[in-house]
Design a protein around this motif. Structure first.
Motif, PDB file in Angstrom:
ATOM      1  N   CYS A 103      -9.029  -5.720   7.714  1.00  0.00           N
ATOM      2  CA  CYS A 103      -7.965  -6.558   8.266  1.00  0.00           C
ATOM      3  C   CYS A 103      -7.924  -7.852   7.469  1.00  0.00           C
ATOM      4  O   CYS A 103      -8.855  -8.167   6.719  1.00  0.00           O
ATOM      5  N   GLY A 104      -6.849  -8.592   7.617  1.00  0.00           N
ATOM      6  CA  GLY A 104      -6.729  -9.827   6.853  1.00  0.00           C
ATOM      7  C   GLY A 104      -5.624 -10.713   7.381  1.00  0.00           C
ATOM      8  O   GLY A 104      -4.804 -10.308   8.216  1.00  0.00           O
ATOM      9  N   GLU A 131       7.022  -1.696   0.203  1.00  0.00           N
ATOM     10  CA  GLU A 131       6.007  -2.383  -0.601  1.00  0.00           C
ATOM     11  C   GLU A 131       5.233  -3.322   0.316  1.00  0.00           C
ATOM     12  O   GLU A 131       5.684  -4.420   0.636  1.00  0.00           O
ATOM     13  N   ASN A 132       4.060  -2.886   0.730  1.00  0.00           N
ATOM     14  CA  ASN A 132       3.217  -3.691   1.607  1.00  0.00           C
ATOM     15  C   ASN A 132       1.780  -3.186   1.515  1.00  0.00           C
ATOM     16  O   ASN A 132       1.501  -2.192   0.835  1.00  0.00           O
ATOM     17  N   ILE A 133       0.876  -3.882   2.177  1.00  0.00           N
ATOM     18  CA  ILE A 133      -0.544  -3.551   2.087  1.00  0.00           C
ATOM     19  C   ILE A 133      -0.830  -2.170   2.666  1.00  0.00           C
ATOM     20  O   ILE A 133      -1.610  -1.398   2.099  1.00  0.00           O
ATOM     21  N   ARG A 134      -0.194  -1.840   3.779  1.00  0.00           N
ATOM     22  CA  ARG A 134      -0.412  -0.526   4.380  1.00  0.00           C
ATOM     23  C   ARG A 134      -0.035   0.588   3.395  1.00  0.00           C
ATOM     24  O   ARG A 134      -0.723   1.609   3.306  1.00  0.00           O
ATOM     25  N   ALA A 135       1.052   0.383   2.651  1.00  0.00           N
ATOM     26  CA  ALA A 135       1.482   1.389   1.674  1.00  0.00           C
ATOM     27  C   ALA A 135       0.434   1.576   0.580  1.00  0.00           C
ATOM     28  O   ALA A 135       0.235   2.684   0.070  1.00  0.00           O
ATOM     29  N   ASN A 136      -0.264   0.489   0.203  1.00  0.00           N
ATOM     30  CA  ASN A 136      -1.335   0.614  -0.795  1.00  0.00           C
ATOM     31  C   ASN A 136      -2.464   1.503  -0.286  1.00  0.00           C
ATOM     32  O   ASN A 136      -2.989   2.344  -1.014  1.00  0.00           O
ATOM     33  N   LEU A 137      -2.850   1.319   0.961  1.00  0.00           N
ATOM     34  CA  LEU A 137      -3.921   2.137   1.525  1.00  0.00           C
ATOM     35  C   LEU A 137      -3.464   3.586   1.682  1.00  0.00           C
ATOM     36  O   LEU A 137      -4.245   4.516   1.475  1.00  0.00           O
ATOM     37  N   GLN A 153      -1.466   5.037  -0.305  1.00  0.00           N
ATOM     38  CA  GLN A 153      -1.501   5.574  -1.668  1.00  0.00           C
ATOM     39  C   GLN A 153      -2.861   6.177  -2.009  1.00  0.00           C
ATOM     40  O   GLN A 153      -2.944   7.174  -2.724  1.00  0.00           O
ATOM     41  N   TYR A 154      -3.939   5.582  -1.483  1.00  0.00           N
ATOM     42  CA  TYR A 154      -5.297   6.042  -1.791  1.00  0.00           C
ATOM     43  C   TYR A 154      -5.906   6.866  -0.655  1.00  0.00           C
ATOM     44  O   TYR A 154      -7.106   7.142  -0.670  1.00  0.00           O
ATOM     45  N   GLY A 155      -5.088   7.224   0.319  1.00  0.00           N
ATOM     46  CA  GLY A 155      -5.571   8.089   1.393  1.00  0.00           C
ATOM     47  C   GLY A 155      -6.491   7.420   2.388  1.00  0.00           C
ATOM     48  O   GLY A 155      -7.306   8.082   3.032  1.00  0.00           O
ATOM     49  N   THR A 156      -6.385   6.105   2.544  1.00  0.00           N
ATOM     50  CA  THR A 156      -7.276   5.376   3.463  1.00  0.00           C
ATOM     51  C   THR A 156      -6.514   4.610   4.533  1.00  0.00           C
ATOM     52  O   THR A 156      -7.032   3.655   5.101  1.00  0.00           O
ATOM     53  N   GLU A 157      -5.289   5.010   4.804  1.00  0.00           N
ATOM     54  CA  GLU A 157      -4.463   4.281   5.766  1.00  0.00           C
ATOM     55  C   GLU A 157      -5.086   4.251   7.160  1.00  0.00           C
ATOM     56  O   GLU A 157      -4.909   3.281   7.913  1.00  0.00           O
ATOM     57  N   ARG A 158      -5.838   5.265   7.520  1.00  0.00           N
ATOM     58  CA  ARG A 158      -6.432   5.310   8.860  1.00  0.00           C
ATOM     59  C   ARG A 158      -7.454   4.187   9.068  1.00  0.00           C
ATOM     60  O   ARG A 158      -7.823   3.879  10.207  1.00  0.00           O
ATOM     61  N   GLN A 159      -7.927   3.562   7.982  1.00  0.00           N
ATOM     62  CA  GLN A 159      -8.910   2.473   8.091  1.00  0.00           C
ATOM     63  C   GLN A 159      -8.247   1.091   8.133  1.00  0.00           C
ATOM     64  O   GLN A 159      -8.924   0.074   8.157  1.00  0.00           O
ATOM     65  N   TYR A 160      -6.921   1.094   8.121  1.00  0.00           N
ATOM     66  CA  TYR A 160      -6.165  -0.161   8.156  1.00  0.00           C
ATOM     67  C   TYR A 160      -6.055  -0.645   9.598  1.00  0.00           C
ATOM     68  O   TYR A 160      -5.463   0.022  10.449  1.00  0.00           O
ATOM     69  N   VAL A 161      -6.622  -1.803   9.898  1.00  0.00           N
ATOM     70  CA  VAL A 161      -6.524  -2.380  11.234  1.00  0.00           C
ATOM     71  C   VAL A 161      -5.209  -3.129  11.370  1.00  0.00           C
ATOM     72  O   VAL A 161      -4.344  -2.763  12.151  1.00  0.00           O
ATOM     73  N   ASP A 162      -5.023  -4.178  10.567  1.00  0.00           N
ATOM     74  CA  ASP A 162      -3.751  -4.901  10.533  1.00  0.00           C
ATOM     75  C   ASP A 162      -3.905  -6.140   9.657  1.00  0.00           C
ATOM     76  O   ASP A 162      -5.030  -6.538   9.310  1.00  0.00           O
ATOM     77  N   VAL A 163      -2.778  -6.760   9.320  1.00  0.00           N
ATOM     78  CA  VAL A 163      -2.777  -8.067   8.671  1.00  0.00           C
ATOM     79  C   VAL A 163      -1.842  -8.989   9.454  1.00  0.00           C
ATOM     80  O   VAL A 163      -0.855  -8.529  10.042  1.00  0.00           O
TER      81      VAL A 163
END
Length: 395
Positions: free
Chosen positions: A171-172, A198-204, A206-216
């Motif tokens: 998170c950030g 185009e946002n941070i969630r889209a970056n995660l 892209q690398y298959g780690t979106e499920r680890q995104y809490v929020d910004v």
């Protein structure tokens, strides 16, 4: 990072040859048999060699009893010549300080640097952190699976991308509305505006780690928004230095910065004002002392004007112990230092008093003029030398 079986080393070519000839033949010969294939790589640190110079260095190893055939695509054995040209990019010697030769055993996860290159990333900004440095910071913070990692100057989220790769939840916060929402002008060539995804969630994603995104969140790092308890396993960040990104916080130079209590109009949005570097790092350490779990780590970059550098410039806190202090040189007069700290105790009342009265814990005011010193150094220098890498100034 790679692992090698060291066969020889030396300061000069003759010393390297002498060392190699002393290496036990019974350890060497199994990899030099006639039925095997091999290739030799040349790796240089802090210097780039043209192809013909690499070939010359390989040819100089003809005294080794290689019996097999060269196979550059799929060899049985890989050997490496490593040359160390120091750490100063502004003073690279003609000859290396030291030479090593050995058999390659295995690579680390260096392929992550290529696969996570900023050039291939969906969402970037002017100061997106290099993938290699992002992974180094995550390693310094000892990020592991199921950790909760926080970046208070998150920017385009490069550090979150690296931490997710190691299994952490991320998170950030950032004060920049456009960056958090992926809005505004694009940092890419031939693209005026950012796209809708185009946002941070889209970056995660892209690398298959979106499920680890809490929020910004949009938030001012100088203002408290978290409840006062240990929440994060690691805090990793690259605050703005005022070079390519401004140092801002919410507030006003006016005496009255809040609307009257009976104000019934639209929500009050405070203007932004300068956020001094000394205050940024003082607030950052204080935040880490209260919000890191015990043994959690704070990892951040500290900009330095090299002619004035001394150990007293490193911010300290009574609840945090300094683990490491590593320099990345930008030019003859500027650099930044990767600071790693670990929480050793919970904050107490006397710690707050110590931060106010003990000179060891007071903010170093010299940091506040880094921007002026940086540009002053650029204009004063004579000769063709240019900064190797401008300070990123964020994440």
């Amino acid at each position: 990072m790679s692992a090698f079986e060291l066969w020889g080393h030396g300061k000069t070519t003759d010393e390297l040859k002498s060392s190699l000839l002393k290496y036990p033949s019974e350890r060497m010969l199994p990899f030099l048999q006639e039925e095997s294939t091999y290739k030799i790589n040349v790796y240089t640190f802090n210097k780039t060699l043209v192809f013909k110079d690499r070939i010359k260095k390989i040819d100089a190893l003809d005294f080794l009893p290689f019996q097999g055939k060269v196979n550059l695509k799929d060899p049985d054995h890989v050997f490496c010549l490593l040359e160390d040209y120091g750490t100063d990019p502004n003073n690279i010697p003609e000859e290396p300080f030291y030479r090593y030769f050995g058999r390659w055993i295995a690579d680390g996860q260096r392929d992550l640097i290529r696969s996570h290159s900023v050039k291939k990333r969906h969402f970037i900004g002017n100061t997106s952190m290099d993938a290699g440095l992002s992974f180094i910071m995550a390693n310094h913070a000892r990020v592991k699976e199921h950790d909760l990692v926080y970046d208070p100057f998150v920017g385009t989220g490069s550090l979150l991308v690296a931490c997710c790769q190691f299994g952490a939840y991320v998170c950030g916060t950032d004060i920049d509305y456009n960056t958090i929402h992926g809005a505004g002008k694009s940092s890419r060539t031939n693209q005026k505006w950012r796209g809708p995804d185009e946002n941070i969630r889209a970056n995660l994603r892209q690398y298959g780690t979106e499920r680890q995104y809490v929020d910004v969140l949009i938030s001012d790092a100088s203002k408290a928004i978290w409840r006062r308890e240990a929440l994060f396993d690691a805090i990793i960040t690259d605050p703005p230095y005022g070079i390519r990104e401004s140092t801002r916080r919410t507030g006003s130079h006016k005496d009255i910065i809040k609307p009257p209590e009976d104000f019934c109009g639209e929500s009050h949005v405070p203007v932004s004002m300068e956020y001094r570097l000394s205050d940024i790092f003082s607030d950052l350490l204080n935040f880490a002392a209260h919000h890191l779990v015990m043994g959690g780590r704070l990892v951040y970059w500290l900009p330095i004007y090299r002619p004035e550098y001394c150990e007293e410039m490193i911010p300290l806190h009574p609840c945090l112990s300094l683990i490491s202090n590593c320099e990345q040189v930008f030019s003859t007069h500027t650099s930044r230092r990767l600071i790693t700290m670990e929480k050793k105790k919970e904050p107490e009342e006397e710690d707050a008093l110590a931060c106010l009265t003990d000179p060891r814990y007071g903010p170093y005011q010299g940091l506040d003029s880094f921007r002026e010193k940086y540009f002053s150094g650029l204009t004063k220098r004579s000769g063709p030398e240019e900064p190797r890498t401008p300070p990123d100034g964020r994440e």
